[in-house]
Write a protein that holds these residues in place. Sequence first.
Motif, PDB file in Angstrom:
ATOM      1  N   GLN A 141      -5.562  -4.364   6.193  1.00 24.51           N
ATOM      2  CA  GLN A 141      -5.427  -5.839   5.778  1.00 24.51           C
ATOM      3  C   GLN A 141      -4.942  -6.220   4.406  1.00 24.51           C
ATOM      4  O   GLN A 141      -5.627  -6.147   3.550  1.00 24.51           O
ATOM      5  N   VAL A 142      -4.064  -7.036   4.439  1.00 23.20           N
ATOM      6  CA  VAL A 142      -3.309  -7.381   3.216  1.00 23.20           C
ATOM      7  C   VAL A 142      -2.949  -8.967   3.367  1.00 23.20           C
ATOM      8  O   VAL A 142      -2.574  -9.493   4.156  1.00 23.20           O
ATOM      9  N   ARG A 143      -3.367  -9.505   2.178  1.00 22.40           N
ATOM     10  CA  ARG A 143      -3.309 -11.123   2.060  1.00 22.40           C
ATOM     11  C   ARG A 143      -2.174 -11.138   0.670  1.00 22.40           C
ATOM     12  O   ARG A 143      -2.471 -10.471  -0.263  1.00 22.40           O
ATOM     13  N   TRP A 144      -1.122 -11.698   1.041  1.00 21.90           N
ATOM     14  CA  TRP A 144      -0.161 -11.888   0.182  1.00 21.90           C
ATOM     15  C   TRP A 144      -0.380 -13.430  -0.196  1.00 21.90           C
ATOM     16  O   TRP A 144      -0.400 -14.508   0.452  1.00 21.90           O
ATOM     17  N   GLN A 145       0.025 -13.425  -1.695  1.00 18.13           N
ATOM     18  CA  GLN A 145       0.047 -14.789  -2.090  1.00 18.13           C
ATOM     19  C   GLN A 145       1.189 -15.100  -2.968  1.00 18.13           C
ATOM     20  O   GLN A 145       1.946 -14.354  -3.303  1.00 18.13           O
TER      21      GLN A 145
ATOM     22  N   PHE B   2      -8.735  -1.750   7.039  1.00 21.20           N
ATOM     23  CA  PHE B   2      -9.469  -2.433   8.318  1.00 21.20           C
ATOM     24  C   PHE B   2     -10.079  -1.588   8.934  1.00 21.20           C
ATOM     25  O   PHE B   2     -11.126  -1.669   9.463  1.00 21.20           O
ATOM     26  N   THR B   3      -9.204  -0.760   9.671  1.00 16.42           N
ATOM     27  CA  THR B   3      -9.665   0.258  10.761  1.00 16.42           C
ATOM     28  C   THR B   3      -9.041   1.514  10.557  1.00 16.42           C
ATOM     29  O   THR B   3      -8.081   1.778   9.819  1.00 16.42           O
ATOM     30  N   ALA B   4      -9.672   2.496  11.185  1.00 15.49           N
ATOM     31  CA  ALA B   4      -9.247   3.859  11.070  1.00 15.49           C
ATOM     32  C   ALA B   4      -9.526   4.842  12.552  1.00 15.49           C
ATOM     33  O   ALA B   4     -10.569   4.539  12.907  1.00 15.49           O
ATOM     34  N   LEU B   5      -8.643   5.629  12.921  1.00 20.75           N
ATOM     35  CA  LEU B   5      -8.745   6.515  14.028  1.00 20.75           C
ATOM     36  C   LEU B   5      -7.905   7.758  13.727  1.00 20.75           C
ATOM     37  O   LEU B   5      -7.039   7.868  13.183  1.00 20.75           O
ATOM     38  N   ARG B   6      -8.963   8.812  13.930  1.00 25.97           N
ATOM     39  CA  ARG B   6      -8.505  10.112  13.753  1.00 25.97           C
ATOM     40  C   ARG B   6      -8.313  10.625  15.462  1.00 25.97           C
ATOM     41  O   ARG B   6      -9.207  10.659  16.335  1.00 25.97           O
ATOM     42  N   TRP B   7      -7.171  11.341  15.638  1.00 26.71           N
ATOM     43  CA  TRP B   7      -6.818  11.847  16.887  1.00 26.71           C
ATOM     44  C   TRP B   7      -7.515  13.347  16.796  1.00 26.71           C
ATOM     45  O   TRP B   7      -7.197  14.184  15.755  1.00 26.71           O
ATOM     46  N   SER B   8      -8.447  13.889  17.805  1.00 31.19           N
ATOM     47  CA  SER B   8      -8.792  15.097  17.732  1.00 31.19           C
ATOM     48  C   SER B   8      -9.285  15.481  18.985  1.00 31.19           C
ATOM     49  O   SER B   8      -9.510  14.738  20.064  1.00 31.19           O
TER      50      SER B   8
ATOM     51  N   LEU C 153       3.360 -16.201  -6.561  1.00 31.49           N
ATOM     52  CA  LEU C 153       3.074 -16.015  -8.229  1.00 31.49           C
ATOM     53  C   LEU C 153       2.028 -17.075  -8.536  1.00 31.49           C
ATOM     54  O   LEU C 153       1.364 -16.695  -9.738  1.00 31.49           O
ATOM     55  N   SER C 154       1.845 -18.402  -7.954  1.00 28.90           N
ATOM     56  CA  SER C 154       0.968 -19.420  -8.618  1.00 28.90           C
ATOM     57  C   SER C 154      -0.430 -19.346  -7.858  1.00 28.90           C
ATOM     58  O   SER C 154      -1.193 -19.867  -7.847  1.00 28.90           O
ATOM     59  N   GLY C 155      -0.509 -18.123  -6.781  1.00 27.51           N
ATOM     60  CA  GLY C 155      -2.061 -17.951  -6.293  1.00 27.51           C
ATOM     61  C   GLY C 155      -2.035 -18.851  -4.998  1.00 27.51           C
ATOM     62  O   GLY C 155      -3.380 -18.279  -4.254  1.00 27.51           O
ATOM     63  N   ASP C 156      -1.018 -19.487  -4.384  1.00 32.63           N
ATOM     64  CA  ASP C 156      -1.262 -19.659  -2.993  1.00 32.63           C
ATOM     65  C   ASP C 156      -1.081 -18.776  -1.904  1.00 32.63           C
ATOM     66  O   ASP C 156      -0.251 -17.741  -1.785  1.00 32.63           O
ATOM     67  N   ILE C 157      -1.994 -18.757  -1.031  1.00 30.46           N
ATOM     68  CA  ILE C 157      -1.927 -17.685   0.021  1.00 30.46           C
ATOM     69  C   ILE C 157      -0.838 -17.880   0.935  1.00 30.46           C
ATOM     70  O   ILE C 157      -0.825 -19.135   1.482  1.00 30.46           O
ATOM     71  N   LEU C 158       0.073 -17.028   1.263  1.00 27.95           N
ATOM     72  CA  LEU C 158       1.106 -17.165   1.949  1.00 27.95           C
ATOM     73  C   LEU C 158       0.868 -16.421   3.260  1.00 27.95           C
ATOM     74  O   LEU C 158       1.549 -17.370   4.311  1.00 27.95           O
ATOM     75  N   GLU C 159       0.468 -15.125   3.494  1.00 30.25           N
ATOM     76  CA  GLU C 159       0.443 -14.898   4.847  1.00 30.25           C
ATOM     77  C   GLU C 159      -0.836 -13.480   4.607  1.00 30.25           C
ATOM     78  O   GLU C 159      -0.802 -12.968   3.720  1.00 30.25           O
ATOM     79  N   GLU C 160      -1.446 -13.311   5.802  1.00 29.29           N
ATOM     80  CA  GLU C 160      -2.285 -12.324   6.157  1.00 29.29           C
ATOM     81  C   GLU C 160      -1.468 -11.321   6.916  1.00 29.29           C
ATOM     82  O   GLU C 160      -0.844 -11.755   8.075  1.00 29.29           O
ATOM     83  N   ASP C 161      -1.501 -10.180   6.777  1.00 33.62           N
ATOM     84  CA  ASP C 161      -0.645  -9.040   7.461  1.00 33.62           C
ATOM     85  C   ASP C 161      -1.674  -7.891   7.675  1.00 33.62           C
ATOM     86  O   ASP C 161      -2.793  -7.637   7.046  1.00 33.62           O
ATOM     87  N   LEU C 162      -1.322  -7.118   9.005  1.00 32.94           N
ATOM     88  CA  LEU C 162      -1.979  -6.018   9.358  1.00 32.94           C
ATOM     89  C   LEU C 162      -1.040  -4.998   9.469  1.00 32.94           C
ATOM     90  O   LEU C 162      -0.152  -4.949  10.250  1.00 32.94           O
ATOM     91  N   ILE C 163      -1.117  -4.008   8.226  1.00 32.57           N
ATOM     92  CA  ILE C 163       0.010  -2.976   8.205  1.00 32.57           C
ATOM     93  C   ILE C 163      -0.502  -1.757   8.797  1.00 32.57           C
ATOM     94  O   ILE C 163      -1.473  -0.906   8.129  1.00 32.57           O
TER      95      ILE C 163
END
Length: 931
Positions: A844-848, A925-931, A850-860
């Motif tokens: 989970q990444v929030r991008w802002q 944010f989350t993790a899954l291990r295949w096993s 340069l002046s500090g305004d939140i632009l976007e939340e992303d899930l990578i």
Amino acid sequence: MKVKPVIGAKVTHDGRRAVVMCYSPTDHETCEIRFANAERKWLNVKTLVPNYVAGDHVRHVGSKALKGRGTGMVLSTRDVIGFHQVLVQFFDSGESHWMDWRLLGQANSAETRITYRAIGKYGNAAERMRMRTLAKALSIWDANTGAFGRLDIDPLPHQLDVARKVVTSPQARWLIADDVGLGKTIEVGLILHALTMRNRCRRTLIVCPSSLTKQWKDEMRVKFNRSFEIYNRDFKPEFASEVRARENIIISLDLAKRPEHKEMLLGGGPFDVIVFDEAHRLGVDEGGTRTERFNLAEALNTTCHAFLMLTATPHQGKTRRFRALLELTRPDLVGELAHLEADPSIVREVIIRNRKSMVTDAQGKLIFKGHDTLRYTITPSPEMAAMDAELQAYLREGYRTGSQMENRSLGAAIGFVMATYRKLASSSLAAIEIALHRRLARLAQMESEKAARMRVVMPLEEDLEEDAENLAEIDMPRHLGAFFSDEAERVQKILNLITKAKPHDTKMQTFLTTIADHVIQRGENLLIFTEYRATQDYLISRLQDRFPEIGCDRINGGLSLDEKVAAVKRFNDGKTRVLVSTEAGGEGLNLQETCHVMVNYDLPWNPSRLVQRIGRLYRYGQKKRVQVINLHNNDGFDNSALALMLDRVTTIAHQLAAVRSQSPDVLASEILGDLVANIDMETILERAANMTPTQTEAEIEVAIQRAQESLKDEEDILAFASSSGTRVSGGFDSRHMAALLMGMAPFAGFRVEKVTKDQQTFDIELDEDQVGRWPEFRRRRNIRMSFDHKLAERNAEVVPIDLESTFMRHLVDLAQDRDAFDGVYGEAAKIKGWEDGDILTTHQVRWQSLSGDILEEDLIPVRMTGVAVKEMPRDVFAELLLSPFRTSGAEGGKDDRVPVLTQEFSKILAKKADGERMPSSVTTFTALRWS
């Protein structure tokens, strides 16, 4: 100490680190703590000291009255008059708060749980991980695009991409230049919805041509549940405070440009979002002179957060005007735009452009297939030929007289009248007949009054845009006497010949018998365009005589907005079968649902209007291949010149399209539209006062050559414009909403009893204790609900659901509740394409800015195979989340690859950052291990 440290609080005792485990049931001042070496002791809480350091993951524990803020990361600590406070940045909101340490408990990060393969206390951990991830992905997608709100639309991928690009950009100032029919109105609605979700849109101003104000109001209300008021119609302000009191306003462009209304708008600001529709009307001329429209937009641009300009034709072969539009959109880039030709890549920062040849549906299938253009060449009857010969002689004499006048204004006025009569004659016998009758009446009046010639005031170009369809009925210029000595006699002779020719009007006969008969007999609707109201009246009269059993309606500039809207509704509802429109219907009207056949009864001197006309039918939602029929009366110079130009341009368009890789029919339509927009055919015809075919043909060839060169230059520049390509990568749709709904059923206390094949409608049964919990279900236990809002409108028993419904919001919130649901880490049985030990993590990444305004939340999404770490393609990730995960029965152990994962993800993140945005917060944010 009235407030005691919560269970899980990190403390130290005599310098040793520990965690609060529980409290004595008899002595609430005594708690059990566990030291780092697993030793346990009962101690008085007053002997404990907080032990939080930057980087710790913590959870804020709420109370019965107040909900906790969730989990976050410690940024800093401080002591204020004896109170130990911890600065925490919370993952859910992105906000940072100073908290009392006693309200914070430790939370194991996803990295810790990966390392120790800690699946948590709840069963089915892999599926919980999928639900948590899916809920977050849907929330983010909705926030960035508005796709899952209470909207009466089914947005296309390119529309979602435009919305996301605007909403998440540091500079929310864009020129949206999608082709006609690609849904720019829908894109604006999505943008407004997404900005509202972010608390960045309370007040909106839409400036558009007067003919579109009611349509904008209706579409915003019906499709986006957003109420607008039309300035000077729904309210007539006397003071700026009355404007300031309203949230959503629509105003016509030419009303807004007037000084008194412009001042009212500026005084009634600021607005959060300002939209200019048909923005190509704003520009400057090639000499650089600014229009009042341009000055209006420039002034308003400084009063808003987001500024959007909409036009399907941003360039039109006029580089100075194009650059002015770009500078108007992004005044901060004036320096860079001055070197546009040398470095056209700058348009990527200003223009978003999607072409019909590239847009697809959600499954990646191309939507547009091209349209067919047919031409009917009509040979005039002897009676019509005789009338035309006399009219041509009259026109030549008028031009000759005008060219010999010493008073240039009078000469220009005569030339203007002659050009007008040529246009009317090319349209219909009725149009030129009315104009000449009025001319004859004016000459008689002037003779009786012995009126002197007076100063001639030529009409302004902007006024002619509104009045052009009525040229046959107005007297222009009003005070000009006879052009030559026997003008009245010659006009009367032409009128006598028109009377003889009307029963032998081969153009009308061909239209009725060859075209209209077949369309009506097939049970299809017919759209007819003409430039003039006189021709419109003539057509409707003849159509009603021939087909009295069908309804025939009209649209023209003399109708009120309500009358135009009502005419369109009757046509779309099937109450009328034929719609005859002037250019008042050439922009903005959506007629594609019930019609696919269009007739151009006359060809406008400005051929780019043909593209606008076709766009009424050739747009998204059209189910059939559009048929465009051009009537060409082979009776004179002007029609022949227009036909020659269109033939040459059509041939060139198909030749250019044939060498492209895909969709030649669609490309040919695009290229044809682009070429005619760059050909100033009107000037060529106006300049051809002597109506010499050879000279005009040569001018047309030169104009076409220049248009091709302009088109190449235009393509070279606009190729750099931002676009969605063929589809949005990794977009989420109703399938993912359905996956969340069905996947959460075992965890949320309801059962899915029935699902339609398209996974749009569901029958569910609630547990007894759930009845009455969600307002939309009232007191029902068995509910039928649907993502298809139109179905819900037709059936009162069907409940519409989306991310704004309380039930779906509950599922989304529950899936992300770490305490009640978990879902942070799971281990899944291996599936095709994944190997034992592979790890899927989402960040989970929030991008802002340069002046500090939140632009976007992303899930990578990231995949780790061995020690190789790569970002997953978004479309692969989206597809993966559609199918359930089965928790594996693998034994626990330890995985020491987290440092590698962390290091490699930092590299991925660094590549995504640029000069205008940077990460504000980052967490696994989350993790899954295949096993």
